[in-house]
Design a protein around this motif. Structure first.
Motif, PDB file in Angstrom:
ATOM      1  N   LEU A  68       0.789  -1.218   0.000  1.00  0.00           N
ATOM      2  CA  LEU A  68       0.000   0.000   0.000  1.00  0.00           C
ATOM      3  C   LEU A  68       0.825   1.274   0.000  1.00  0.00           C
ATOM      4  O   LEU A  68       0.413   2.291  -0.557  1.00  0.00           O
ATOM      5  N   ASP A  69       2.026   1.273   0.610  1.00  0.00           N
ATOM      6  CA  ASP A  69       2.735   2.534   0.791  1.00  0.00           C
ATOM      7  C   ASP A  69       3.508   2.989  -0.439  1.00  0.00           C
ATOM      8  O   ASP A  69       4.227   3.985  -0.377  1.00  0.00           O
ATOM      9  N   LYS A  70       3.393   2.297  -1.557  1.00  0.00           N
ATOM     10  CA  LYS A  70       4.030   2.751  -2.789  1.00  0.00           C
ATOM     11  C   LYS A  70       3.192   3.861  -3.435  1.00  0.00           C
ATOM     12  O   LYS A  70       1.957   3.845  -3.367  1.00  0.00           O
ATOM     13  N   TRP A  71       3.869   4.782  -4.107  1.00  0.00           N
ATOM     14  CA  TRP A  71       3.173   5.957  -4.626  1.00  0.00           C
ATOM     15  C   TRP A  71       2.179   5.640  -5.732  1.00  0.00           C
ATOM     16  O   TRP A  71       1.258   6.412  -6.003  1.00  0.00           O
ATOM     17  N   THR A  72       2.319   4.484  -6.366  1.00  0.00           N
ATOM     18  CA  THR A  72       1.455   4.140  -7.498  1.00  0.00           C
ATOM     19  C   THR A  72       0.150   3.462  -7.100  1.00  0.00           C
ATOM     20  O   THR A  72      -0.672   3.180  -7.961  1.00  0.00           O
ATOM     21  N   THR A  73      -0.063   3.193  -5.804  1.00  0.00           N
ATOM     22  CA  THR A  73      -1.194   2.345  -5.434  1.00  0.00           C
ATOM     23  C   THR A  73      -2.553   2.993  -5.666  1.00  0.00           C
ATOM     24  O   THR A  73      -3.571   2.312  -5.695  1.00  0.00           O
ATOM     25  N   GLY A  74      -2.598   4.298  -5.850  1.00  0.00           N
ATOM     26  CA  GLY A  74      -3.890   4.937  -6.092  1.00  0.00           C
ATOM     27  C   GLY A  74      -4.363   4.877  -7.527  1.00  0.00           C
ATOM     28  O   GLY A  74      -5.537   5.129  -7.805  1.00  0.00           O
ATOM     29  N   PHE A  75      -3.467   4.530  -8.443  1.00  0.00           N
ATOM     30  CA  PHE A  75      -3.850   4.587  -9.853  1.00  0.00           C
ATOM     31  C   PHE A  75      -4.876   3.528 -10.245  1.00  0.00           C
ATOM     32  O   PHE A  75      -5.762   3.799 -11.045  1.00  0.00           O
ATOM     33  N   PHE A  76      -4.759   2.336  -9.695  1.00  0.00           N
ATOM     34  CA  PHE A  76      -5.746   1.331 -10.101  1.00  0.00           C
ATOM     35  C   PHE A  76      -7.133   1.648  -9.540  1.00  0.00           C
ATOM     36  O   PHE A  76      -8.128   1.544 -10.277  1.00  0.00           O
ATOM     37  N   PRO A  77      -7.275   2.039  -8.262  1.00  0.00           N
ATOM     38  CA  PRO A  77      -8.598   2.496  -7.820  1.00  0.00           C
ATOM     39  C   PRO A  77      -9.136   3.639  -8.678  1.00  0.00           C
ATOM     40  O   PRO A  77     -10.330   3.686  -8.968  1.00  0.00           O
ATOM     41  N   ALA A  78      -8.267   4.554  -9.108  1.00  0.00           N
ATOM     42  CA  ALA A  78      -8.713   5.634  -9.983  1.00  0.00           C
ATOM     43  C   ALA A  78      -9.161   5.100 -11.339  1.00  0.00           C
ATOM     44  O   ALA A  78     -10.062   5.651 -11.973  1.00  0.00           O
ATOM     45  N   THR A  79      -8.526   4.029 -11.787  1.00  0.00           N
ATOM     46  CA  THR A  79      -8.931   3.389 -13.032  1.00  0.00           C
ATOM     47  C   THR A  79     -10.359   2.852 -12.919  1.00  0.00           C
ATOM     48  O   THR A  79     -11.166   2.973 -13.846  1.00  0.00           O
ATOM     49  N   LEU A  80     -10.678   2.267 -11.770  1.00  0.00           N
ATOM     50  CA  LEU A  80     -12.038   1.763 -11.560  1.00  0.00           C
ATOM     51  C   LEU A  80     -13.056   2.907 -11.599  1.00  0.00           C
ATOM     52  O   LEU A  80     -14.138   2.774 -12.167  1.00  0.00           O
ATOM     53  N   TYR A  81     -12.670   4.044 -11.013  1.00  0.00           N
ATOM     54  CA  TYR A  81     -13.559   5.200 -11.053  1.00  0.00           C
ATOM     55  C   TYR A  81     -13.712   5.712 -12.477  1.00  0.00           C
ATOM     56  O   TYR A  81     -14.791   6.143 -12.897  1.00  0.00           O
ATOM     57  N   ALA A  82     -12.616   5.665 -13.252  1.00  0.00           N
ATOM     58  CA  ALA A  82     -12.691   6.085 -14.661  1.00  0.00           C
ATOM     59  C   ALA A  82     -13.595   5.149 -15.457  1.00  0.00           C
ATOM     60  O   ALA A  82     -14.302   5.586 -16.371  1.00  0.00           O
ATOM     61  N   MET A  83     -13.575   3.874 -15.126  1.00  0.00           N
ATOM     62  CA  MET A  83     -14.482   2.938 -15.794  1.00  0.00           C
ATOM     63  C   MET A  83     -15.938   3.247 -15.440  1.00  0.00           C
ATOM     64  O   MET A  83     -16.826   3.139 -16.288  1.00  0.00           O
ATOM     65  N   HIS A  84     -16.155   3.646 -14.188  1.00  0.00           N
ATOM     66  CA  HIS A  84     -17.503   4.062 -13.797  1.00  0.00           C
ATOM     67  C   HIS A  84     -17.944   5.257 -14.637  1.00  0.00           C
ATOM     68  O   HIS A  84     -19.077   5.320 -15.127  1.00  0.00           O
ATOM     69  N   ALA A  85     -17.031   6.223 -14.836  1.00  0.00           N
ATOM     70  CA  ALA A  85     -17.356   7.395 -15.657  1.00  0.00           C
ATOM     71  C   ALA A  85     -17.662   6.988 -17.089  1.00  0.00           C
ATOM     72  O   ALA A  85     -18.546   7.559 -17.738  1.00  0.00           O
ATOM     73  N   ARG A  86     -16.962   5.992 -17.586  1.00  0.00           N
ATOM     74  CA  ARG A  86     -17.181   5.553 -18.969  1.00  0.00           C
ATOM     75  C   ARG A  86     -18.571   4.969 -19.155  1.00  0.00           C
ATOM     76  O   ARG A  86     -19.173   5.100 -20.228  1.00  0.00           O
ATOM     77  N   THR A  87     -19.116   4.327 -18.142  1.00  0.00           N
ATOM     78  CA  THR A  87     -20.457   3.746 -18.274  1.00  0.00           C
ATOM     79  C   THR A  87     -21.508   4.830 -18.483  1.00  0.00           C
ATOM     80  O   THR A  87     -22.582   4.561 -19.031  1.00  0.00           O
ATOM     81  N   LYS A  88     -21.220   6.063 -18.041  1.00  0.00           N
ATOM     82  CA  LYS A  88     -22.164   7.161 -18.233  1.00  0.00           C
ATOM     83  C   LYS A  88     -22.096   7.713 -19.653  1.00  0.00           C
ATOM     84  O   LYS A  88     -23.000   8.425 -20.096  1.00  0.00           O
ATOM     85  N   LEU A  89     -21.009   7.382 -20.352  1.00  0.00           N
ATOM     86  CA  LEU A  89     -20.783   7.910 -21.696  1.00  0.00           C
ATOM     87  C   LEU A  89     -21.021   6.874 -22.787  1.00  0.00           C
ATOM     88  O   LEU A  89     -21.429   7.216 -23.891  1.00  0.00           O
ATOM     89  N   CYS A  90     -20.722   5.640 -22.477  1.00  0.00           N
ATOM     90  CA  CYS A  90     -20.812   4.559 -23.459  1.00  0.00           C
ATOM     91  C   CYS A  90     -21.885   3.583 -22.989  1.00  0.00           C
ATOM     92  O   CYS A  90     -21.645   2.798 -22.061  1.00  0.00           O
ATOM     93  N   HIS A  91     -23.022   3.646 -23.603  1.00  0.00           N
ATOM     94  CA  HIS A  91     -24.168   2.894 -23.100  1.00  0.00           C
ATOM     95  C   HIS A  91     -24.279   1.540 -23.789  1.00  0.00           C
ATOM     96  O   HIS A  91     -25.219   1.271 -24.538  1.00  0.00           O
ATOM     97  N   HIS A  92     -23.301   0.698 -23.523  1.00  0.00           N
ATOM     98  CA  HIS A  92     -23.398  -0.678 -24.016  1.00  0.00           C
ATOM     99  C   HIS A  92     -22.695  -1.605 -23.035  1.00  0.00           C
ATOM    100  O   HIS A  92     -21.918  -1.171 -22.178  1.00  0.00           O
ATOM    101  N   SER A  93     -22.982  -2.872 -23.153  1.00  0.00           N
ATOM    102  CA  SER A  93     -22.585  -3.836 -22.130  1.00  0.00           C
ATOM    103  C   SER A  93     -21.082  -4.040 -22.025  1.00  0.00           C
ATOM    104  O   SER A  93     -20.587  -4.491 -20.995  1.00  0.00           O
ATOM    105  N   SER A  94     -20.331  -3.703 -23.070  1.00  0.00           N
ATOM    106  CA  SER A  94     -18.904  -4.008 -23.049  1.00  0.00           C
ATOM    107  C   SER A  94     -18.121  -3.166 -22.051  1.00  0.00           C
ATOM    108  O   SER A  94     -16.970  -3.481 -21.742  1.00  0.00           O
ATOM    109  N   VAL A  95     -18.722  -2.085 -21.527  1.00  0.00           N
ATOM    110  CA  VAL A  95     -18.013  -1.258 -20.551  1.00  0.00           C
ATOM    111  C   VAL A  95     -18.362  -1.642 -19.115  1.00  0.00           C
ATOM    112  O   VAL A  95     -17.815  -1.081 -18.171  1.00  0.00           O
TER     113      VAL A  95
END
Length: 415
Positions: A68-95
Motif C-alpha cells: 500500500l505505501d508505494k506511490w502508485t497504489t492509487g492509480f488502479f482504484p482511480a482506473t475503476l472510477y474512470a471505468m464508472h465514468a465511462r459507463t455514463k458515456l458509453c451505453h453498451h454492455s462491453s463497458v
C-alpha cells in the motif's frame, strides 16, 4: 523494433501552422471490449492483504504487485472510477456496470493513504456522494487534508521525497499532478463546506505552482525533473534529474506532468501565468517530438543506441493537450485535434498482457523499460470519454482509459 512498436498513428501538426489540421481518428483500441475485461480481471485478482498492480514484466506482461505505501497504489482504484465514468458515456454492455465499478473501487481500497497523489479520485468520489452516505465525510476530509502535511511555508512547496538530510527539501515536477486535490475544496466548496471550511489548501496549491514555474521551467519551456531547496532558507540548491538522461535534459514524462498540471491550475484559478506556462511547455513538446511521432523517454537522450520510448508519456501528453485545448480559445479546436495523434498506436496495444499498453519506461537509469504501467491505464479510459460531448472543449492504464473518456466528452470520438 521498440520505436516501431510505439509509432503514433499520426504526426503532430506544427504550432506555426495557421490552418486547422485534418482530424485523425483515434485508435479503435481506446474503446476495445478488452479494456473492461482486463480491468475487471485485475480487480478480481487482488491478493489479501491488499497489494496493488504497478508495472509488468517485459516478456509476458504480468503485473508486479506492491504494498500500500508505494506511490502508485492509487492509480488502479482511480482506473475503476474512470471505468464508472465511462459507463455514463458509453451505453453498451462491453463497458460493464457503473455500480459494479464503484463497488470494486470501495472494496479493499480503504486503508490509510501515505501519498496525496494516490487518492484524488477517492476525494472526488466521496465528496460527490450525498451527505450521510457511508464514509463520505471521513474519506473526503482525510484525503483533502493529506497534502497540507508536507507543505513548507519557507520553501513554498509540498515536499516530494523524504531524505536523510532534513534540510534537503526535494520537489519533483510530478507534484503538479497533485495540486488539483488541494483545489477541490474550492471547486466543491459549497457542496462540502463542512469538510473544507477555508482556502488553506488552495493557497498551498497556488504557492507550489508559482514556485514550480520559477524554478522547474526553463526559458525555452522545457523542465527540470527535481529541484532541491534548503528547507531552512527556501533557497534553490540544485536543479537536476532523477529519471531523465542528464540534469540539463528534458525527461518527457515530467514535461507532460507539467503541461497537465499547469492547465489544471488555470482551470481552477484563471491565473494567466499558468495557461502561458502550459502553452510554453506544450510548444516545447510539439517542437521536439521526433519526426516518427514516437515520444522518447527523454527528449535529449542520444539516438545511438536507440533511446527507449515511453507510451505513458504519450498518454499524459494527449490528456494534457486536450485539457489545454479546452482552456485557450479561440484556437481550441486546432490544439484539440493535435492532441489525438499523441496517442500510442495499435502497435503499443498489448492484447495478451494484463496491462493495456506495452513499451512504457518506468525508469531508464534503473533499466526498467519495455513494460506495462498502471498509470497509463486510467488516462486511456478517460480521454475517449471527454471527446464525445464537446468538440471544442494521463498515468498508462489509468491514462489510456481517461484519454478515451475525454475524446468522447469532447465529441471527437464515439464508443
Amino acid at each position: 523494433m521498440l520505436l516501431a512498436s510505439l509509432s503514433l498513428f499520426a504526426l503532430f501538426a506544427r504550432r506555426a501552422a495557421a490552418a486547422v489540421s485534418p482530424f485523425v481518428e483515434p485508435p479503435a483500441e481506446l474503446f476495445s471490449p478488452l479494456i473492461a475485461k482486463k480491468v475487471l480481471a485485475t480487480a478480481e485478482a487482488f491478493p489479501s492483504p491488499a497489494m496493488y498492480p504497478q508495472y509488468t514484466d517485459r516478456v509476458e506482461g504480468k503485473w508486479n504487485w506492491v504494498i500500500l505505501d508505494k506511490w502508485t497504489t492509487g492509480f488502479f482504484p482511480a482506473t475503476l472510477y474512470a471505468m464508472h465514468a465511462r459507463t455514463k458515456l458509453c451505453h453498451h454492455s462491453s463497458v460493464g456496470d457503473g455500480d459494479q465499478w464503484l463497488a470494486l473501487d470501495a472494496r479493499g481500497h480503504t486503508g490509510d493513504l501515505a501519498h496525496p497523489q494516490q487518492h484524488e479520485h477517492r476525494a472526488r468520489r466521496r465528496l460527490s456522494q450525498k451527505p450521510g452516505q457511508p464514509n463520505c465525510n471521513f474519506g473526503g476530509e482525510r484525503v483533502l487534508r493529506r497534502p497540507g502535511g508536507r507543505f513548507s511555508e519557507i520553501v513554498g512547496c509540498t515536499r516530494s521525497w523524504d531524505t536523510d538530510d532534513p534540510t534537503d527539501f526535494q520537489v519533483i515536477i510530478d507534484n503538479m499532478m497533485n495540486l488539483e486535490i488541494c483545489l477541490m475544496g474550492r471547486q466543491l466548496f459549497f457542496a462540502s463546506e463542512a469538510l473544507t471550511g477555508n482556502h488553506t489548501l488552495r493557497d498551498m496549491a497556488i504557492s507550489h505552482a508559482d514556485k514550480t514555474m520559477a524554478n522547474h521551467i526553463r526559458p525555452d519551456g522545457s523542465s527540470f525533473h527535481v529541484v532541491d531547496y534548503n528547507s531552512t532558507t527556501g533557497v534553490v540548491i540544485k536543479q537536476r534529474t532523477y529519471q531523465g538522461y542528464a540534469d540539463n535534459s528534458t525527461w518527457s514524462r515530467g514535461q507532460e506532468w507539467g503541461i497537465y498540471g499547469f492547465a489544471t491550475m488555470y482551470k481552477h484559478t484563471q491565473k494567466y501565468d499558468y495557461i502561458q506556462t502550459a502553452r510554453r511547455m506544450s510548444d516545447y513538446f510539439l517542437d521536439n517530438l521526433p519526426d516518427d511521432g514516437v515520444v522518447p523517454w527523454d527528449f535529449n537522450a542520444p539516438l545511438d543506441p536507440p533511446r527507449p520510448a515511453d507510451s505513458s508519456a504519450a498518454m499524459i501528453a494527449a490528456n494534457g493537450l486536450l485539457l489545454l485545448a479546452n482552456r485557450r480559445p479561440p484556437s481550441s479546436t486546432p490544439l484539440a485535434l493535435r492532441a489525438t495523434p499523441t496517442l500510442p498506436s495499435r502497435l503499443a496495444w498489448a492484447p495478451t498482457w494484463q496491462s493495456l499498453l506495452s513499451n512504457g519506461t518506468v525508469n531508464t537509469p534503473k533499466q526498467n523499460t519495455l513494460t506495462g504501467m498502471v498509470y497509463g491505464m486510467q488516462s486511456s479510459v478517460v480521454l475517449p470519454a471527454e471527446l464525445l460531448t464537446n468538440c471544442l472543449a494521463g498515468r498508462r492504464r489509468l491514462l489510456f482509459i481517461t484519454a478515451g473518456n475525454t475524446l468522447v466528452e469532447k465529441g471527437l470520438a464515439s464508443c
